[in-house]
Design a protein around this motif. Structure first.
Motif, PDB file in Angstrom:
ATOM      1  N   ILE A   1      44.842 101.583  28.600  1.00 37.40           N
ATOM      2  CA  ILE A   1      44.838 100.289  28.270  1.00 37.40           C
ATOM      3  C   ILE A   1      45.750  99.367  28.590  1.00 37.40           C
ATOM      4  O   ILE A   1      45.626  98.254  28.913  1.00 37.40           O
ATOM      5  CB  ILE A   1      44.801 100.259  26.459  1.00 37.40           C
ATOM      6  N   GLU A   2      47.074  99.893  28.790  1.00 30.59           N
ATOM      7  CA  GLU A   2      48.023  98.892  29.391  1.00 30.59           C
ATOM      8  C   GLU A   2      48.045  98.679  30.746  1.00 30.59           C
ATOM      9  O   GLU A   2      48.073  97.741  31.436  1.00 30.59           O
ATOM     10  CB  GLU A   2      49.645  99.550  29.236  1.00 30.59           C
ATOM     11  N   LYS A   3      47.470  99.864  31.279  1.00 30.90           N
ATOM     12  CA  LYS A   3      46.966  99.837  33.030  1.00 30.90           C
ATOM     13  C   LYS A   3      46.029  98.759  33.195  1.00 30.90           C
ATOM     14  O   LYS A   3      45.907  97.877  34.306  1.00 30.90           O
ATOM     15  CB  LYS A   3      46.754 101.140  33.467  1.00 30.90           C
ATOM     16  N   TRP A   4      45.021  98.910  32.323  1.00 30.32           N
ATOM     17  CA  TRP A   4      43.673  97.938  32.483  1.00 30.32           C
ATOM     18  C   TRP A   4      44.287  96.457  32.258  1.00 30.32           C
ATOM     19  O   TRP A   4      43.683  95.526  33.009  1.00 30.32           O
ATOM     20  CB  TRP A   4      42.794  98.329  31.332  1.00 30.32           C
ATOM     21  N   ALA A   5      45.041  96.283  31.217  1.00 32.88           N
ATOM     22  CA  ALA A   5      45.703  94.905  30.935  1.00 32.88           C
ATOM     23  C   ALA A   5      46.531  94.419  32.137  1.00 32.88           C
ATOM     24  O   ALA A   5      46.444  93.126  32.478  1.00 32.88           O
ATOM     25  CB  ALA A   5      46.426  95.037  29.577  1.00 32.88           C
ATOM     26  N   ASN A   6      47.239  95.263  32.806  1.00 39.55           N
ATOM     27  CA  ASN A   6      47.856  94.909  34.039  1.00 39.55           C
ATOM     28  C   ASN A   6      47.185  94.818  35.212  1.00 39.55           C
ATOM     29  O   ASN A   6      47.506  93.695  35.973  1.00 39.55           O
ATOM     30  CB  ASN A   6      49.040  95.908  34.580  1.00 39.55           C
ATOM     31  N   TYR A   7      46.057  95.495  35.167  1.00 41.40           N
ATOM     32  CA  TYR A   7      45.126  94.949  36.331  1.00 41.40           C
ATOM     33  C   TYR A   7      44.673  93.672  36.217  1.00 41.40           C
ATOM     34  O   TYR A   7      44.639  92.904  37.292  1.00 41.40           O
ATOM     35  CB  TYR A   7      44.253  96.090  36.264  1.00 41.40           C
ATOM     36  N   TRP A   8      44.030  93.345  35.203  1.00 38.41           N
ATOM     37  CA  TRP A   8      43.381  92.138  35.042  1.00 38.41           C
ATOM     38  C   TRP A   8      44.302  90.912  34.819  1.00 38.41           C
ATOM     39  O   TRP A   8      44.183  89.647  35.564  1.00 38.41           O
ATOM     40  CB  TRP A   8      42.674  92.082  33.543  1.00 38.41           C
ATOM     41  N   LYS A   9      45.437  91.146  34.493  1.00 34.69           N
ATOM     42  CA  LYS A   9      46.718  89.974  34.611  1.00 34.69           C
ATOM     43  C   LYS A   9      47.185  89.735  36.184  1.00 34.69           C
ATOM     44  O   LYS A   9      47.104  88.724  36.518  1.00 34.69           O
ATOM     45  CB  LYS A   9      47.975  90.703  33.702  1.00 34.69           C
ATOM     46  N   ASN A  10      47.175  90.872  36.790  1.00 32.12           N
ATOM     47  CA  ASN A  10      47.545  90.941  38.343  1.00 32.12           C
ATOM     48  C   ASN A  10      46.154  90.169  39.053  1.00 32.12           C
ATOM     49  O   ASN A  10      46.676  89.458  40.024  1.00 32.12           O
ATOM     50  CB  ASN A  10      47.935  92.382  38.795  1.00 32.12           C
ATOM     51  N   LEU A  11      45.136  90.503  38.676  1.00 39.08           N
ATOM     52  CA  LEU A  11      44.009  89.888  39.116  1.00 39.08           C
ATOM     53  C   LEU A  11      43.950  88.353  39.200  1.00 39.08           C
ATOM     54  O   LEU A  11      43.823  87.726  40.148  1.00 39.08           O
ATOM     55  CB  LEU A  11      42.690  90.586  38.851  1.00 39.08           C
TER      56      LEU A  11
END
Length: 187
Positions: free
Chosen positions: A29-39
């Motif tokens: 979940i944290e990796k998914w949130a970081n992915y979308w934030k970086n995108l």
């Protein structure tokens, strides 16, 4: 300060304030949130760079925009196989109403050839985005003869231009249009 220039600061402030609970840290979940934030930050930076490029070189931006709009409009006007069949039937029906003495033999022969190709299922359609082509093959797709499977008897790529029957561009099938323009004038 404009809204677009304040947006990056607001996002970084919010992202620094938002903390994941200890049990969610390091999870998917944290990796998914970081992915979308970086995108989101990457696309935001790309749009900012695009805006500065447009301001620095407006003529270049106008050329690219004109090219993209032209390509989009040509793709929207690209004729389909259904348009080809419709044109073929319309021209064949109009030519059938003209007496044989007045028919143009080249136009009538071309229409008969296209109808024969459709009856034998050897005519095919290919869209190229902004243009389309209709081409013929030697045997239809359901043929199970040796000729259809032997790699030595298959047509070469160099013979492909001679098998093109029509080219569709800007909403019209040009070869059919040119050959059937004077279908009722016996030359």
């Amino acid at each position: 300060m404009s809204v677009t220039s304040r947006l990056p600061m607001v996002i970084t402030e919010v992202s620094s304030k938002v903390q994941f609970p200890a049990k969610l840290r390091g999870t998917i979940i944290e990796k998914w949130a970081n992915y979308w934030k970086n995108l989101f930050m990457d696309y935001r930076q790309m749009i900012q760079d695009l805006r500065t490029d447009i301001q620095d070189e407006p003529h270049k931006a106008l050329k690219y925009t004109t090219g993209l709009v032209t390509a989009y409009l040509l793709a929207q006007a690209n004729p389909s196989e259904l348009d080809f069949k419709d044109s073929l039937k319309r021209f064949a029906n109009e030519a059938a109403l003209v007496s044989e003495e007045c028919q143009n033999p080249k136009a009538y022969g071309h229409l008969r050839y296209l109808e024969t190709c459709y009856n034998q299922s050897v005519i095919h359609y290919k869209s190229l985005g902004i243009a389309s082509i209709m081409y013929t093959t030697e045997v239809n797709d359901t043929c199970d003869l040796y000729k259809a499977h032997c790699k030595y008897l298959k047509p070469t790529y160099l013979s492909f231009p001679s098998r093109i029957v029509d080219i569709g561009f800007m909403g019209r099938w040009w070869n059919m249009y040119i050959k059937t323009t004077n279908y009722d004038v016996n030359i």
